[in-house]
Design an enzyme around this catalytic site. Structure first.
Site, PDB file in Angstrom:
ATOM      1  N   ASP A 181       0.792  -1.223   0.000  1.00  0.00           N
ATOM      2  CA  ASP A 181       0.000   0.000   0.000  1.00  0.00           C
ATOM      3  C   ASP A 181       0.825   1.274   0.000  1.00  0.00           C
ATOM      4  O   ASP A 181       0.370   2.305  -0.503  1.00  0.00           O
ATOM      5  CB  ASP A 181      -0.969  -0.005   1.190  1.00  0.00           C
ATOM      6  CG  ASP A 181      -2.224  -0.819   0.905  1.00  0.00           C
ATOM      7  OD1 ASP A 181      -2.458  -1.152  -0.269  1.00  0.00           O
ATOM      8  OD2 ASP A 181      -2.972  -1.121   1.855  1.00  0.00           O
ATOM      9  N   TYR A 219     -10.236   1.269   2.527  1.00  0.00           N
ATOM     10  CA  TYR A 219      -9.637   1.302   3.862  1.00  0.00           C
ATOM     11  C   TYR A 219      -9.157   2.704   4.216  1.00  0.00           C
ATOM     12  O   TYR A 219      -8.738   3.481   3.351  1.00  0.00           O
ATOM     13  CB  TYR A 219      -8.450   0.339   3.946  1.00  0.00           C
ATOM     14  CG  TYR A 219      -8.809  -1.034   4.445  1.00  0.00           C
ATOM     15  CD1 TYR A 219      -8.910  -1.296   5.806  1.00  0.00           C
ATOM     16  CD2 TYR A 219      -9.052  -2.079   3.562  1.00  0.00           C
ATOM     17  CE1 TYR A 219      -9.251  -2.555   6.273  1.00  0.00           C
ATOM     18  CE2 TYR A 219      -9.387  -3.344   4.009  1.00  0.00           C
ATOM     19  CZ  TYR A 219      -9.485  -3.572   5.369  1.00  0.00           C
ATOM     20  OH  TYR A 219      -9.822  -4.813   5.828  1.00  0.00           O
TER      21      TYR A 219
END
EC number: 1.4.3.-
Length: 438
Positions: free
Chosen positions: A115, A197
């Site tokens: 990420d 998220y």
């Protein structure tokens, strides 16, 4: 404005060991009783006023640091120092503290993400509301190409203080008085949105010198992941039509210690072994062994094992070397990749080694793109500490909507940084090594 990832289609090292057996009730080497402490260097700011954080807590401890924003890592804290009551000068702790990667592999093997370096974590810095930073200050973070803001000037960094409950409690031996203090923390945090998220990255700087580092995942479960019909997911919603795909969050932190202002620190590992009683009137014995880690190490947490990073220059007022102990948090280690196979790594500093996986640094050919490849037997003169904390996320009904925060993190705790508890009340200040009735 960036599009949500509403589906998962997004872009034996040699170790020098010197072993010293230590008796139960471990003691560390100390200078003579008359040894004078070495003064910690004064803080000099290496950043402009807009990028400084300085907070004196109500219990008397002051924390100072600089901050900056990185395109991949998000917020980075630098030049972190700690000045508790009784210390005339700040004590440098860390040259830098930041995230080293968030690695997210899915259980079905069809998706795997880095990420920070693969999905725009840094550009996902989001604006915070005043209600999220009670009693504190929200600093403006310049985020070129910000995904979730109409402006590159994102109100994205909160600094505030929090109470944490008892710092200590002691009943006087004669029962006449209770010595107690309520602890205070400096809280520094920001939020980065990656698809569905939202990651909350926080540092808690306690008034006793402890630093807690945590990542909390919240936001939403990705609706495109409600496709786990192969037994690797969990039913979400009414009945079993939607099954959220299970996955892992492997969070890496990168710490560059600079105790007493020097990055020339040392690393030590401690292991304790309990043996059975040797006689009918004896109890079990416990022997603790110190191992000096002189070469790069890929290490694993075990019962009664811990590590500390030791100052090469500074001592406290008792003549003991200052150090910080690494205190692991709860973890679920992911065995699917070599770089997630260990809980901690100590590597020799190289500027290009910035991320634990999918590293973007311009390292030499053949150096490898992940932290496990950098443990090559080099002597540690300027060690970098990498801490890996894993979480296997098997979704549940309570994860919607929104998803409660689930935290992953660890702490570093001062060990002999000060000669006594830095919050010791004046009435007990003469109790350093000399028992006396109170």
């Amino acid at each position: 404005m960036r599009v949500n990832r509403n589906s998962r289609a997004r872009s034996g090292a040699a170790v020098g060991l010197t072993v010293t057996a230590l008796a139960a009730g471990l003691t560390t080497a100390a200078g003579p009783a008359t040894a004078q402490p070495r003064s910690a260097p004064a803080v000099t700011w290496d950043c402009s006023a807009a990028y400084r954080i300085e907070q004196k807590l109500s219990t008397g401890t002051t924390w100072r640091m600089c901050w900056r924003h990185d395109a991949e890592a998000g917020i980075i804290l630098e030049d972190i120092s700690y000045q508790p009551p009784g210390e005339t000068k700040p004590i440098k702790v860390l040259a830098s503290a930041r995230l080293g990667q968030i690695h997210v592999p899915y259980d079905d093997g069809k998706a795997e993400y880095d990420d920070l370096t693969g999905f725009g974590f840094g550009q996902g810095q989001v604006n915070l509301t005043a209600a999220e930073c009670p009693g504190g200050t929200i600093k403006t973070v310049k985020v070129p190409g910000a995904f979730w803001s109409e402006s590159e000037n994102v109100k994205g960094l909160c600094t505030t203080t929090r109470s944490r409950g008892h710092a200590y409690r002691k009943l006087a031996d004669d029962g006449s008085k209770v010595y107690q203090a309520q602890g205070k923390d400096l809280l520094v945090y920001g939020v980065n949105k990656v698809g569905w998220y939202e990651y909350m990255t926080e540092w808690r700087f306690q008034d006793d010198g402890t630093i807690n580092m945590n990542v909390g995942a919240t936001g939403s479960l990705a609706p495109g992941d409600y496709d786990a019909g192969d037994g690797r997911g969990w039913p979400i919603g009414n009945g079993s039509a939607a099954k959220a795909t299970s996955h892992s969050h492997n969070v890496f932190w990168r710490l560059n210690f600079a105790l007493d202002g020097s990055t020339k620190t040392k690393v030590e590992q401690y292991d304790s072994a309990v043996s059975a009683p040797t006689g009918p009137n004896e109890g079990p014995t416990n022997k603790t062994t110190r191992t000096k880690i002189t070469k790069e190490l890929a290490g694993d947490a075990k019962n009664m094992r811990w590590w500390r990073v030791v100052s090469g220059t500074g001592k406290n007022k008792d003549g003991h070397a200052r150090s910080y102990e690494i205190v692991p948090g709860a973890t679920q280690k992911y065995p699917g990749r070599a770089f997630t196979n260990n809980d901690i790594y100590f590597t020799e500093y190289k500027k290009c080694e910035q991320f634990a996986s999918n590293n973007l640094g311009n390292c030499a050919a053949g150096a490898g793109k992940s932290v496990d490849k950098w443990v090559g037997g080099e002597t540690l003169t300027h060690p970098i500490t990498w801490v890996n904390v894993g979480f296997h996320h098997i979704a549940r009904d309570e994860d919607q909507e929104p998803m409660p925060v689930h935290w992953q993190g660890f702490s570093i705790a001062p060990r002999d940084v000060t000669a006594m508890n830095p919050l010791t009340p004046a009435e007990l200040a003469d109790q350093n090594g000399i028992p006396r009735n109170q």
